[in-house]
Design an enzyme around this catalytic site. Structure first.
Site, PDB file in Angstrom:
ATOM      1  N   LYS A 163     -68.117 -44.662  22.393  1.00 16.95           N
ATOM      2  CA  LYS A 163     -66.692 -44.725  22.060  1.00 16.95           C
ATOM      3  C   LYS A 163     -66.247 -43.412  21.429  1.00 16.95           C
ATOM      4  O   LYS A 163     -67.055 -42.723  20.813  1.00 16.95           O
ATOM      5  CB  LYS A 163     -66.454 -45.848  21.037  1.00 16.95           C
ATOM      6  CG  LYS A 163     -66.553 -47.248  21.604  1.00 16.95           C
ATOM      7  CD  LYS A 163     -66.262 -48.288  20.537  1.00 16.95           C
ATOM      8  CE  LYS A 163     -66.363 -49.699  21.102  1.00 16.95           C
ATOM      9  NZ  LYS A 163     -65.355 -50.012  22.106  1.00 16.95           N
TER      10      LYS A 163
ATOM     11  N   ARG B 212     -69.827 -59.288  26.524  1.00 16.55           N
ATOM     12  CA  ARG B 212     -70.026 -60.274  27.588  1.00 16.55           C
ATOM     13  C   ARG B 212     -71.512 -60.421  27.910  1.00 16.55           C
ATOM     14  O   ARG B 212     -71.954 -61.468  28.377  1.00 16.55           O
ATOM     15  CB  ARG B 212     -69.196 -59.887  28.820  1.00 16.55           C
ATOM     16  CG  ARG B 212     -69.515 -58.559  29.398  1.00 16.55           C
ATOM     17  CD  ARG B 212     -68.413 -58.003  30.308  1.00 16.55           C
ATOM     18  NE  ARG B 212     -67.321 -57.399  29.561  1.00 16.55           N
ATOM     19  CZ  ARG B 212     -66.238 -56.869  30.112  1.00 16.55           C
ATOM     20  NH1 ARG B 212     -66.065 -56.880  31.425  1.00 16.55           N
ATOM     21  NH2 ARG B 212     -65.294 -56.330  29.363  1.00 16.55           N
TER      22      ARG B 212
HETATM   23  N1  BES Z   1     -65.652 -54.589  20.926  1.00 17.66           N
HETATM   24  C1  BES Z   1     -64.996 -53.996  22.011  1.00 17.66           C
HETATM   25  C2  BES Z   1     -63.580 -54.513  22.200  1.00 17.66           C
HETATM   26  C3  BES Z   1     -62.555 -54.002  21.219  1.00 17.66           C
HETATM   27  C4  BES Z   1     -62.034 -52.740  21.326  1.00 17.66           C
HETATM   28  C5  BES Z   1     -62.074 -54.845  20.253  1.00 17.66           C
HETATM   29  C6  BES Z   1     -61.056 -52.317  20.443  1.00 17.66           C
HETATM   30  C7  BES Z   1     -61.091 -54.443  19.383  1.00 17.66           C
HETATM   31  C8  BES Z   1     -60.593 -53.171  19.474  1.00 17.66           C
HETATM   32  C9  BES Z   1     -65.764 -54.287  23.295  1.00 17.66           C
HETATM   33  O1  BES Z   1     -67.140 -54.366  23.184  1.00 17.66           O
HETATM   34  C10 BES Z   1     -65.466 -53.168  24.227  1.00 17.66           C
HETATM   35  O2  BES Z   1     -65.854 -52.076  23.933  1.00 17.66           O
HETATM   36  N2  BES Z   1     -64.793 -53.458  25.337  1.00 17.66           N
HETATM   37  C11 BES Z   1     -64.428 -52.469  26.268  1.00 17.66           C
HETATM   38  C12 BES Z   1     -64.625 -53.021  27.647  1.00 17.66           C
HETATM   39  C13 BES Z   1     -64.488 -52.004  28.746  1.00 17.66           C
HETATM   40  C14 BES Z   1     -65.651 -51.037  28.696  1.00 17.66           C
HETATM   41  C15 BES Z   1     -64.444 -52.716  30.056  1.00 17.66           C
HETATM   42  C16 BES Z   1     -62.976 -52.097  26.041  1.00 17.66           C
HETATM   43  O3  BES Z   1     -62.176 -52.976  25.727  1.00 17.66           O
HETATM   44  O4  BES Z   1     -62.659 -50.924  26.117  1.00 17.66           O
HETATM   45 MN    MN Z   2     -68.060 -52.461  23.348  1.00 19.16          MN
END
Ligand code: BES
Ligand code: MN
Ligand code: ZN
Length: 481
Positions: free
Chosen positions: A263, A337
């Site tokens: 990230k 997931r």
């Molecule tokens: N924990 C995150 C989702 C999230 C992001 C929650 C920002 C709250 C604020 C999750 O594990 C994630 O990183 N999801 C990705 C999925 C994508 C790679 C398809 C996302 O939402 O960017």
């Molecule tokens: Mn994630």
């Protein structure tokens, strides 16, 4: 914090000894002959006070009132929203080291929703995170007395809400703690602590156990971290063994760096909140121990970090889930997931009446619904209605999202049964479609709490959602049969 409800008119309220008295005044307030009414009427006449939501007037040692400080609090039409605004404003105005006993008085009768809003708002406004601070500003309020003229009509709601607050606050506390104070092992210890409460038991599975079960998707996420994973199984036994349980599954990523699909740095600290689903499950069990409803509940928490050591899973790696389905991990940041799918397969062994998973699953859900409503996904309309209704009652809202088969198209891959991501479009729906593949054996619902579990910015902190929604839903299930 201790909550009590008493049927008092403003005449009696004036005699209550306390550090602060909040008098909630709505637009339709009709002053009687008592001192508080008269004072309120005078202040309104002099335009020093108005019953608009959030407006307050502080009075120090008013004559004929036993409170050290009295605050007139405007609550507009007396609705839950206006009561919340009023109580928030008043509590932040009177917060101080001396504030131990607080009285919140509805000037006359009160609606159930307004009573709930007042209890939730006072708890929220006085909550204080202290664990990792040396200058600890602990909550000083010990006792909150709520009064209205129709107390017996709102007693049930009051008791339920006060009992739920303990759960909301446990969830907040664990979600707020930094990731180095909330490792998977520490989360498991928190669950074992809950098992000391009546009717609750807990079992914690370790890496070898999870390997034996074949939870390849969960293990793939955990393998990038030096912190060992934990799989937490909580049980609340409030009904006969023969009664099928409701299973709650909480995403327990104690820190989500994204893994190799790392990230960006800004706000990455907020990924300590990525175990808010797990925290909400702990909170629900805390509340169940208080309320003791007649039903069975199982809580499952796959807990691990999503980090990047030399063993970390790589984009393109294919793993075998507990269900036997192979998964191509195209993006290591779609880890929620992966841990959930194995927990959902594990849930089958309980022959559940329903399974609800709770997860900070997608940034896309934040874009879709913001911080107001959690995303609700289920193909079962009775389950959807029960959860929506519970959300409205508990003032912990959700909104139903679609699950059409067409949304699953993007999860197809040439190298496994399914990929863990689709394109950018409808990201919260494609995530739910992925999960749905693992839930064929029981009625299932998914709550995406990515937007609702915590607040960012200067008010950064966990909200304790959706503990309120889940407790209300479970009480509905207990009443149903
Ligand atoms: N924990 C995150 C989702 C999230 C992001 C929650 C920002 C709250 C604020 C999750 O594990 C994630 O990183 N999801 C990705 C999925 C994508 C790679 C398809 C996302 O939402 O960017
Ligand atoms: Mn994630
Ligand atoms: Zn995550």
């Amino acid at each position: 914090m201790n909550f009590e409800l008493k049927p008092l008119s403003l005449v009696d309220v004036a005699t209550e000894k306390c550090d602060a008295l909040l008098v909630l005044v709505s637009q339709d307030f009709k002053p009687l002959k008592d001192d508080i009414s008269q004072l309120t009427a005078q202040a309104q006449k002099a335009a020093d006070f108005e019953a608009v939501p959030g407006k307050i007037l502080q009075i120090y040692r008013p004559a004929q009132v036993n409170a050290v400080r009295m605050v007139l609090v405007g609550v507009g039409d007396g609705s839950e929203r206006h009561v919340r605004t009023g109580v928030q404003a008043a509590v932040s105005a009177v917060k101080g080291a001396w504030l131990k006993k607080l009285v919140i008085a509805f000037a006359s009768s009160a609606r159930e929703a307004s009573v709930r809003a007042a209890v939730l708002a006072v708890a929220d406004a006085t909550y204080s995170y202290t664990l990792t601070k040396t200058k600890k500003e602990e909550r000083t309020v010990q006792k909150v007395l709520l009064t209205c003229t129709n107390a017996s009509e709102v007693q049930t709601t009051f008791d339920k809400t006060a009992a739920t607050v303990a759960g909301i606050e446990l969830a907040k506390e664990w979600a707020n703690r930094p990731a180095n104070f909330t490792t998977p092992t520490m989360l498991a210890e928190a669950a074992l602590e809950l098992a000391k409460l009546p009717k609750i038991s807990c079992e914690v599975l370790e890496p070898e156990d999870v390997a034996k079960l074949g939870m390849g998707a969960f293990m793939a996420v955990a393998q990038g971290s030096d912190q060992p994973l934990r799989f937490i199984v909580l049980r609340y036994a409030g009904a006969a063994k023969s009664r099928a349980p409701v299973v709650l599954v909480g995403k327990g990523i104690t820190f989500d760096s994204g893994g190799i699909s790392i990230k960006p740095a800004p706000e990455m600290d907020e990924m300590k909140f990525d175990m808010s689903g797990a925290a909400s499950v702990l909170g629900v069990f805390r509340a169940l121990a208080n309320i003791k409803p007649a039903l069975n509940v199982v809580g499952l928490i796959p807990a691990c970090e999503n980090l990047i050591n030399g063993k970390a899973v790589k984009p393109g790696d294919v793993v075998t889930s507990m269900s036997g389905q192979t998964i191509e991990i195209l993006n290591t940041d779609a880890e929620g997931r992966l841990v959930l799918c194995d927990a959902l397969t594990y849930a089958e062994r309980f022959k559940p009446a329903a399974v609800v998973d709770i997860a900070t699953l997608t940034g896309a859900c934040v874009i879709a619904l913001g911080a107001v409503r959690s995303g609700l996904f289920t193909s079962k309309s009775d389950l959807a209605n029960a959860l929506i209704e519970a959300g409205e009652t508990s003032q912990d809202l959700c909104w139903r999202m679609p699950l059409d088969e067409e949304y699953a198209e993007g999860l197809k891959t040439n190298f496994a049964d399914v990929a863990n991501v689709a394109g950018r479009a409808a990201g919260s729906v494609t995530a739910a479609k992925f999960l749905q593949r693992f839930t064929e054996k029981y009625p299932w619902a998914h709550l995406d709490i990515a937007g609702t579990a915590w607040k960012g910015g200067t008010a950064k902190g966990a909200t304790g959602r959706p503990v309120g929604l889940l407790v209300e839903f479970l009480l509905g299930q207990a009443a149903a049969k």
